[in-house]
Enzyme design. Structure first.
Site, PDB file in Angstrom:
ATOM      1  CE  LYS A   1      -2.379   1.047   3.793  1.00 45.04           C
ATOM      2  NZ  LYS A   1      -1.656  -0.086   4.318  1.00 45.04           N
TER       3      LYS A   1
ATOM      4  CB  THR B   1       5.256   0.077  -2.363  1.00 37.84           C
ATOM      5  OG1 THR B   1       6.047  -0.386  -1.270  1.00 37.84           O
ATOM      6  CG2 THR B   1       6.067   0.019  -3.641  1.00 37.84           C
TER       7      THR B   1
ATOM      8  NE  ARG C   1      -0.152   5.250   8.528  1.00 44.62           N
ATOM      9  CZ  ARG C   1      -0.311   3.970   8.847  1.00 44.62           C
ATOM     10  NH1 ARG C   1      -0.663   3.632  10.073  1.00 44.62           N
ATOM     11  NH2 ARG C   1      -0.125   3.029   7.950  1.00 44.62           N
TER      12      ARG C   1
ATOM     13  CE  LYS D   1       2.178  -2.934   8.631  1.00 42.30           C
ATOM     14  NZ  LYS D   1       2.832  -1.868   7.893  1.00 42.30           N
TER      15      LYS D   1
ATOM     16  CB  ALA E   1      -4.979   1.620  10.738  1.00 46.60           C
TER      17      ALA E   1
ATOM     18  CG  PHE F   1      -3.354  -2.461   9.420  1.00 43.53           C
ATOM     19  CD1 PHE F   1      -2.309  -3.298   9.060  1.00 43.53           C
ATOM     20  CD2 PHE F   1      -3.331  -1.901  10.684  1.00 43.53           C
ATOM     21  CE1 PHE F   1      -1.263  -3.572   9.940  1.00 43.53           C
ATOM     22  CE2 PHE F   1      -2.286  -2.169  11.570  1.00 43.53           C
ATOM     23  CZ  PHE F   1      -1.255  -3.001  11.189  1.00 43.53           C
TER      24      PHE F   1
ATOM     25  CG  PHE G   1       4.209 -10.489  -6.849  1.00 42.20           C
ATOM     26  CD1 PHE G   1       5.303 -10.685  -6.023  1.00 42.20           C
ATOM     27  CD2 PHE G   1       3.193  -9.652  -6.416  1.00 42.20           C
ATOM     28  CE1 PHE G   1       5.384 -10.067  -4.782  1.00 42.20           C
ATOM     29  CE2 PHE G   1       3.259  -9.034  -5.182  1.00 42.20           C
ATOM     30  CZ  PHE G   1       4.357  -9.240  -4.366  1.00 42.20           C
TER      31      PHE G   1
ATOM     32  CD1 TRP H   1       8.869  -3.283  -3.953  1.00 44.62           C
ATOM     33  CD2 TRP H   1       9.849  -4.381  -5.640  1.00 44.62           C
ATOM     34  NE1 TRP H   1       9.952  -3.944  -3.439  1.00 44.62           N
ATOM     35  CE2 TRP H   1      10.582  -4.633  -4.452  1.00 44.62           C
ATOM     36  CE3 TRP H   1      10.273  -4.973  -6.826  1.00 44.62           C
ATOM     37  CZ2 TRP H   1      11.712  -5.442  -4.425  1.00 44.62           C
ATOM     38  CZ3 TRP H   1      11.412  -5.780  -6.806  1.00 44.62           C
ATOM     39  CH2 TRP H   1      12.105  -6.012  -5.612  1.00 44.62           C
TER      40      TRP H   1
END
Length: 559
Positions: free
Chosen positions: A72, A74, A95, A106, A274, A302, A383, A411
């Site tokens: 998210k 990224t 954030r 994480k 969140a 999230f 991917f 990415w």
């Protein structure tokens, strides 16, 4: 072919001096307060004095997270760079990362691959010291509260009814529940206590929702620290702590300016989780970013049932913001996990698992479109193992809801991989919407009805079970006049329900509310569900074990 790690990519970036980034954003140098060469705070006077028209606001959210990852942050950064590449003046608002996830499991919150904000190491570690200031203000209030009781307790505070906890920005399960004040009368009043992680503290929520220093002081003063022997709430204002707390926070309140790998101005400021808080960057940073150009891209933490729900029902309502478009991020891999596929077996095509898992995405999309009535696009982070059949399956399912799907390769390709998504976002924003932005509940509803509305409308649940303690707390909060505040749900991020094992889009479930409290300074009611905790713990193998610094000061292992 060897792939570079996120930190290796970030360290290869030739950053522009922060004054150049500020100039690109249209911020005069007089308002820029540099923290070294590549990061700065922006004077609050700039926002007060700026008369520019707000740009378009784009929210990036995601499906329910899985260990397979969604990307998210990224996507948020790559979309911003994509908008810049197609000729739009854009800023991104994110954030700040917490040290808890950075050293835990994480990871940080600076993006990944070729869609990152830099200096990545600084942002993921101490940055400009905002979190330290928030923790210091929180713990100053705790110290003044305990000192007030020790010095005679003129307010009549019942030590058994203290609700204010200390905090630390680290995953430390040992501090969840403690006994302090031991050692005799000179060392305080012995009592049960505990710590929260800084990002879950009410000071963090106040910090992120305040719109000025004066607003910050009003909110700090309203914070309830406990109750008297006759059950009257006691506030930070009554402890005369507001001025000192504000002094600790006044510089932190200024938004932080950095840049993406491609030189797009980025505001990184505030960082509530969140799942246990409202999960959005500061209102001040968002408002400042909106004055900078045509588009501001922001994210909420999230899945959309958590971050986006709170962004829309709390932050937008509080600050008078309306998102012009919403991006819901998904991956084929994550959707197959929601369909029951193990993480170790996601590479092979499996339309059956995808069909079982895609209801998770569709529920999130439906919420954005049918509960909040916002234009929406699905961004699929592709991917190499994703097949055309799997991608086309997602496209057709989303098309049935009237929502387009765009492939994203930010990415691997940075802004170039976000150009298609950027064009769809621009189309949605320029097309506008005939539908009025709505919330999932009205403030005039009772606390019970607001919680029930979130569970039924957003989560897709059947009912809410309020434990006896929660019912008693709700009755008392409504007696005290807090019944018309919005609700901040504290819930697992791994499921629409309060059971992390229920993947996909579960139905006919009941959410259990075990505790309800007021964050009067932040201006919302917190409902704790299931087994949610406000102090996480470190995993068996914490990320901290892999982080090191070379003799010349270069950090490694930071993702």
């Amino acid at each position: 072919m060897a792939f570079l790690s996120d930190i290796e990519i970030a360290q290869q970036c030739k950053m522009k001096p922060i004054y150049e980034i500020a100039e690109k954003a249209g911020i005069p140098a007089d308002y820029v307060e540099p923290y070294g060469k590549y990061k700065a705070k922006i004077d609050l006077a700039y926002l007060r004095e700026n008369t520019n028209k707000d740009g378009k606001l784009v929210l990036v959210t995601a499906i329910t997270p899985t260990p397979a990852g969604e990307g998210k942050t990224t996507t948020t950064i790559g979309l911003s760079d994509g908008l810049s590449r197609i000729g739009k003046k854009v800023t991104v608002a994110l954030r700040e990362p917490s040290l808890g996830p950075v050293f835990g499991v994480k990871g940080g919150a600076a993006g990944g691959g070729y869609a990152q904000v830099v200096p990545m190491e600084d942002i993921n570690l101490h940055f400009t010291g905002d979190f330290h200031a928030i923790g210091a203000a929180n713990n100053l209030l705790a110290a003044m509260l305990d000192n007030h009781i020790h010095q005679g307790n003129a307010l009549g505070i019942d030590p058994r009814k203290i609700t204010w906890r200390r905090c630390v920005d680290m995953n430390d399960r040992q501090l969840r529940n403690i006994v302090d004040g031991l050692g005799g009368k000179a060392n305080g009043f012995a009592r049960e206590d505990g710590y929260d992680i800084t990002v879950a503290s009410e000071i963090m929520a106040v910090f992120c929702l305040a719109e000025s220093i004066d607003d910050l002081k009003l909110r700090l003063g309203r914070i309830i620290v406990g109750y008297t022997y006759d059950d009257r709430p006691v506030t930070a204002a009554e402890l005369k702590a507001v001025g000192a707390m504000t002094a600790l926070l006044k510089d932190a309140l200024k938004p932080n300016l950095v840049q993406t790998l491609e030189g797009t101005p980025a505001f990184v400021h505030g960082g509530p989780f969140a799942n246990i808080a409202h999960g959005c960057n500061s209102v001040i940073a968002t408002r400042t970013a909106l004055k900078m150009g045509e588009y501001t891209v922001t994210e909420a933490g999230f899945g959309a049932d958590l971050g986006a729900e709170k962004f829309l029902d709390i932050k937008c309502r509080e600050a008078g913001l309306t998102p012009d478009a919403v991006v819901v991020v998904a991956t084929v891999r994550a959707l197959k996990m929601h369909g029951g596929k193990p993480k170790t077996d996601l590479a092979a095509e499996d339309l059956n698992a995808l069909e079982k898992g895609i209801p998770n995405l569709l529920r999130h999309v439906s919420n954005i479109r049918n509960v909040y009535h916002r234009p929406c696009v699905v961004a699929v982070n592709r991917f190499p193992t994703d097949t055309d059949n799997e991608i086309n399956f997602i496209i057709e399912k989303c098309r049935a809801l009237g929502v387009n799907t765009v492939l994203s390769t930010v990415w691997a390709e940075g802004g170039k991989g976000g150009e298609a998504l950027a064009r769809e976002v621009v189309r949605l924003c320029e097309q506008g919407s005939d539908e009025k932005f709505t919330f999932s509940y009205e403030l005039e509803d009772s606390i019970v009805n607001k919680i029930t509305a979130i569970v039924q409308k957003v989560y897709g649940g059947k009912d809410v079970a309020f434990l006896a303690n929660a019912k008693k707390q709700i009755d008392r909060l409504e007696e005290l006049g807090y019944g018309k505040l919005p609700v901040c749900m504290a819930k697992t991020q791994y499921s629409f329900s309060d059971d992390p094992a229920k993947l996909g889009a579960p139905e006919d479930f009941t959410v259990t509310v075990r505790n309800v409290k007021v964050s009067a300074g932040a201006g919302f009611i917190v409902a704790l569900t299931g087994d949610i905790m406000t102090m996480p713990g470190l995993p068996k193998v914490p990320a901290a074990e892999k982080i090191d610094v070379s003799s010349d000061g270069i950090i490694s292992g930071l993702f």
